[in-house]
Design an enzyme around this catalytic site. Sequence first.
Site, PDB file in Angstrom:
ATOM      1  N   GLU A 498       0.838  -1.194   0.000  1.00  0.00           N
ATOM      2  CA  GLU A 498       0.000   0.000   0.000  1.00  0.00           C
ATOM      3  C   GLU A 498       0.876   1.248   0.000  1.00  0.00           C
ATOM      4  O   GLU A 498       1.731   1.416   0.890  1.00  0.00           O
ATOM      5  CB  GLU A 498      -0.909  -0.029   1.228  1.00  0.00           C
ATOM      6  CG  GLU A 498      -1.855  -1.214   1.237  1.00  0.00           C
ATOM      7  CD  GLU A 498      -2.398  -1.538   2.625  1.00  0.00           C
ATOM      8  OE1 GLU A 498      -2.252  -0.697   3.528  1.00  0.00           O
ATOM      9  OE2 GLU A 498      -2.945  -2.645   2.794  1.00  0.00           O
ATOM     10  N   GLU A 529      -4.272  -6.721   2.999  1.00  0.00           N
ATOM     11  CA  GLU A 529      -3.030  -7.270   3.545  1.00  0.00           C
ATOM     12  C   GLU A 529      -2.863  -8.776   3.324  1.00  0.00           C
ATOM     13  O   GLU A 529      -1.763  -9.253   3.022  1.00  0.00           O
ATOM     14  CB  GLU A 529      -2.930  -6.957   5.042  1.00  0.00           C
ATOM     15  CG  GLU A 529      -2.566  -5.525   5.363  1.00  0.00           C
ATOM     16  CD  GLU A 529      -3.737  -4.563   5.283  1.00  0.00           C
ATOM     17  OE1 GLU A 529      -3.518  -3.337   5.369  1.00  0.00           O
ATOM     18  OE2 GLU A 529      -4.886  -5.045   5.120  1.00  0.00           O
ATOM     19  N   GLN A 551       1.992  -2.076   5.656  1.00  0.00           N
ATOM     20  CA  GLN A 551       2.338  -0.688   5.923  1.00  0.00           C
ATOM     21  C   GLN A 551       2.712  -0.419   7.382  1.00  0.00           C
ATOM     22  O   GLN A 551       3.685   0.277   7.659  1.00  0.00           O
ATOM     23  CB  GLN A 551       1.198   0.231   5.490  1.00  0.00           C
ATOM     24  CG  GLN A 551       1.569   1.687   5.438  1.00  0.00           C
ATOM     25  CD  GLN A 551       0.524   2.499   4.699  1.00  0.00           C
ATOM     26  OE1 GLN A 551      -0.466   2.918   5.295  1.00  0.00           O
ATOM     27  NE2 GLN A 551       0.730   2.729   3.418  1.00  0.00           N
ATOM     28  N   ASP A 554       0.846  -3.073  13.109  1.00  0.00           N
ATOM     29  CA  ASP A 554      -0.490  -3.380  13.625  1.00  0.00           C
ATOM     30  C   ASP A 554      -1.360  -4.068  12.574  1.00  0.00           C
ATOM     31  O   ASP A 554      -2.233  -4.868  12.901  1.00  0.00           O
ATOM     32  CB  ASP A 554      -1.190  -2.097  14.087  1.00  0.00           C
ATOM     33  CG  ASP A 554      -0.415  -1.393  15.181  1.00  0.00           C
ATOM     34  OD1 ASP A 554      -0.701  -1.648  16.353  1.00  0.00           O
ATOM     35  OD2 ASP A 554       0.486  -0.601  14.855  1.00  0.00           O
ATOM     36  N   TYR A 555      -1.119  -3.756  11.299  1.00  0.00           N
ATOM     37  CA  TYR A 555      -1.925  -4.323  10.222  1.00  0.00           C
ATOM     38  C   TYR A 555      -1.519  -5.763   9.902  1.00  0.00           C
ATOM     39  O   TYR A 555      -2.190  -6.427   9.096  1.00  0.00           O
ATOM     40  CB  TYR A 555      -1.809  -3.490   8.949  1.00  0.00           C
ATOM     41  CG  TYR A 555      -2.164  -2.026   9.095  1.00  0.00           C
ATOM     42  CD1 TYR A 555      -2.812  -1.535  10.239  1.00  0.00           C
ATOM     43  CD2 TYR A 555      -1.833  -1.107   8.097  1.00  0.00           C
ATOM     44  CE1 TYR A 555      -3.127  -0.200  10.355  1.00  0.00           C
ATOM     45  CE2 TYR A 555      -2.149   0.233   8.216  1.00  0.00           C
ATOM     46  CZ  TYR A 555      -2.789   0.685   9.350  1.00  0.00           C
ATOM     47  OH  TYR A 555      -3.093   2.011   9.477  1.00  0.00           O
ATOM     48  N   HIS A 596      -1.312   2.390  15.533  1.00  0.00           N
ATOM     49  CA  HIS A 596      -0.127   2.743  14.749  1.00  0.00           C
ATOM     50  C   HIS A 596       1.152   2.697  15.575  1.00  0.00           C
ATOM     51  O   HIS A 596       2.184   3.194  15.144  1.00  0.00           O
ATOM     52  CB  HIS A 596      -0.282   4.144  14.141  1.00  0.00           C
ATOM     53  CG  HIS A 596      -1.322   4.213  13.070  1.00  0.00           C
ATOM     54  ND1 HIS A 596      -2.657   4.317  13.340  1.00  0.00           N
ATOM     55  CD2 HIS A 596      -1.220   4.150  11.716  1.00  0.00           C
ATOM     56  CE1 HIS A 596      -3.344   4.344  12.203  1.00  0.00           C
ATOM     57  NE2 HIS A 596      -2.498   4.236  11.211  1.00  0.00           N
TER      58      HIS A 596
END
Length: 798
Positions: A498, A529, A551, A554-555, A596
């Site tokens: 991303e 993701e 990115q 956390d993702y 984040h």
Amino acid sequence: MPQIATTPKSVRLSFEEFKQGVLDDYQMAVASREASLIGRREVLTGKAKFGIFGDGKELAQIAAAKCFKPGDIRTGYYRDQTLMFATGMSDIQKFFAQLYADMSVTNEPSSAGRMMNGHYGTRWLDEKGDWKDLTNDAQSSSDISPTAGQMVRALGLAYASKMYRNVEGLQKGFEQFSNKGNEVVFCTIGDASTSEGLFWESVNAAGVLQVPLAIFVWDDGYGISVPRKYQTTKNSISDALAGMQWDDKKGGINIYTVKGWDYAGLVQTFQQGIARVRDTQIPAIFHVQELTQPQGHSTSGSHERYKSKDRLEWEKEWDCVVKMRQFIVENKIAGEDEISKIEDEAKTEAREAKQRAWNDLLEPVKEQIEQASGLCRQVVYEAGDQAQAIAAIVAELNALKEPIRKDVMQAVRKALALCTKGGDAVRGLRNFYDYIQTDNKEKYSSHLYSESRHSAMKVMEIPAVYDADAAMVNGYEVLNKFFDHTFANNPAVFAFGEDLGKIGDVNQGFAGLQDKYGPLRVSDTGIREASIIGQGIGMAMRGLRPIAEIQYLDYLLYALQPLSDDVATLQYRTRGGQKCPIIVRTRGHRLEGIWHSGSPMGMILNSIRGMYLCVPRNMTQAAGMYNTLLRSDEPGLVIECLNGYRLKEKLPANLGEFTVPFGIPEVVKEGADITIVSYGSTLRVIDEAINTYLAPQGISCEVIDVRTLLPFDVNHLIVESLKKTNRIVFIDEDVPGGASAYMFQQVMEKQGGYKWLDVAPRTITANAHRPAYATDGDYFSKPNAEDIAGVIEEMMRE
């Protein structure tokens, strides 16, 4: 609306050639069905543990197999046995070897007995762990059980074909992986599993990327016991997907429907559709309807519990094998006598294959029983009062009709427990026990990581070299120059994620590189993701070196399923038969806010055993870790420090060559009073605590950067430091009991560090909650310099 199939152009066959082809297909269908029926009986009689079979899907899979060409790849699910048989990627004897969990790679090449039956795969690596030529035969990637888990991998396998067709730098030197990108990826999935998010994410991505992916949806009306109407909008996956139907102006995917009992329709539809996928690289979905499931979902239960009498009668009437027999009779292809002979031969083939597989399974176990019995009988003469008990153990072992390796291990261990005196016979039995223990460890626990010469643990360390006038640059500039050098020198490297392409990623590590190397090598993706990881999985399995970016750390939760279930287990579940050297790049640790600034290292550690987990403290270290991974054949996750991109670093002169060794911590500050173990951004907080509070008090701290958490301190450097300081504290940003507990266990228990302690060891972690927003939120949520100094001062007073 679904695409209407048209008759494909083909070479005209004589009637005898046509007849022979049809009868061969019928024999295959009957043999596969018989294998399913026998397989269920083998489970119910206790010779096998669990069974899940492909009965009811035979005809559609035979038709699909006719479209396979050398180099085409299957990525499917656990009901594809007939497809495997018909393409020559497996056979009925291997099918039973897997059902019995035969640990021989020769007998059961899909997984060497490590996966339950119905999980297929061909061997893409030779005995040395090097790639074979994947273009000579049909290939199958290794299956996983999680429903729709195969979808994201399928996307990547097909995307690799697109790259091989369209990227100029891949036209030479990669011939063992692709024939100019002309391969089609055959992805199979049960209709109920199309409800999974991974299905929708992957289908959408396939339509966007336009890749040669053919998805076969086997629709038998149920997901275990739940009818399709409770699974799928409009009670039809092809109707639900109709908005994606190919349009010459807007793009999309081609959607076909066909009945699973219609032999002629299946062959015609698949041949026409696959030819179009191969030629145009437009993805397609084949919705194969009105399939049956004669034995129900699995051996765990009966479908009579949830299917009505009318449904059960319908399934008998419209069974694909029954309908093919009718097709042969009605079209006067063969008479009853010839058909009956074919059926008898097919059933005999299945029964004989089953017996061969069973004999192959028992033979090595019986050899071990014979060895164990002979050694135990020798021990009897030295056993005194225990002689009779040991003889009884031997008799019990030999009386077993269906012995397994566990029985041998337990019998020998019980006999040894009764041996109170040591003699030559006892030593012989103990040596045999050690031998079979080692042998079984190799059979059941090898190949979690690469055991080839390409292992990341065998990459030679090359230290960073700095010129006398080395420039001080921002951390992101170190990475940018590193990636530039890597892309210029290795055409197999791709990067995507991303915001990674046009703007060069959110922290500018790839700034300007899309313009330089093109939008296929440095590309943007949608917010997806799991399929970003799948895109990388498939590319890595086909000889490319993808860098798949998530990115923010956390993702990674969105991407954890394919990493945990697929990437991390691949070498293990194939016993070294396939590999996936994907590099996953992300950034994390301290920044701002709940989603984040995460550092969920404990979750990751316990999910990706089989991958390397790299936690560099700066971007130079990250570059060295990327170099190490690119020189290896293994997957790794690199977590860059989110707050380090604009910190100044020296630029190494050998940026493209230097490597960071995995599992080797680095002492970044020497000291004598206490050992501090940490990694990543936390090292800067520790440095602040030392300079502000501890050093002025004369407290001498030895600071160790572990650098990689998987593997962790393979040479026990941390214990050597502890021998000097006799105090130790583990510090990280994870929640209590996360990565700090892991490091604690490794040093205290595995490395025996407890023997060198003068005071109780400590862990300093973040709070149990996620970090609150803004500077104060970070300060009071995660370890700060004052917290660290306070704990260490307390330890020094003890």
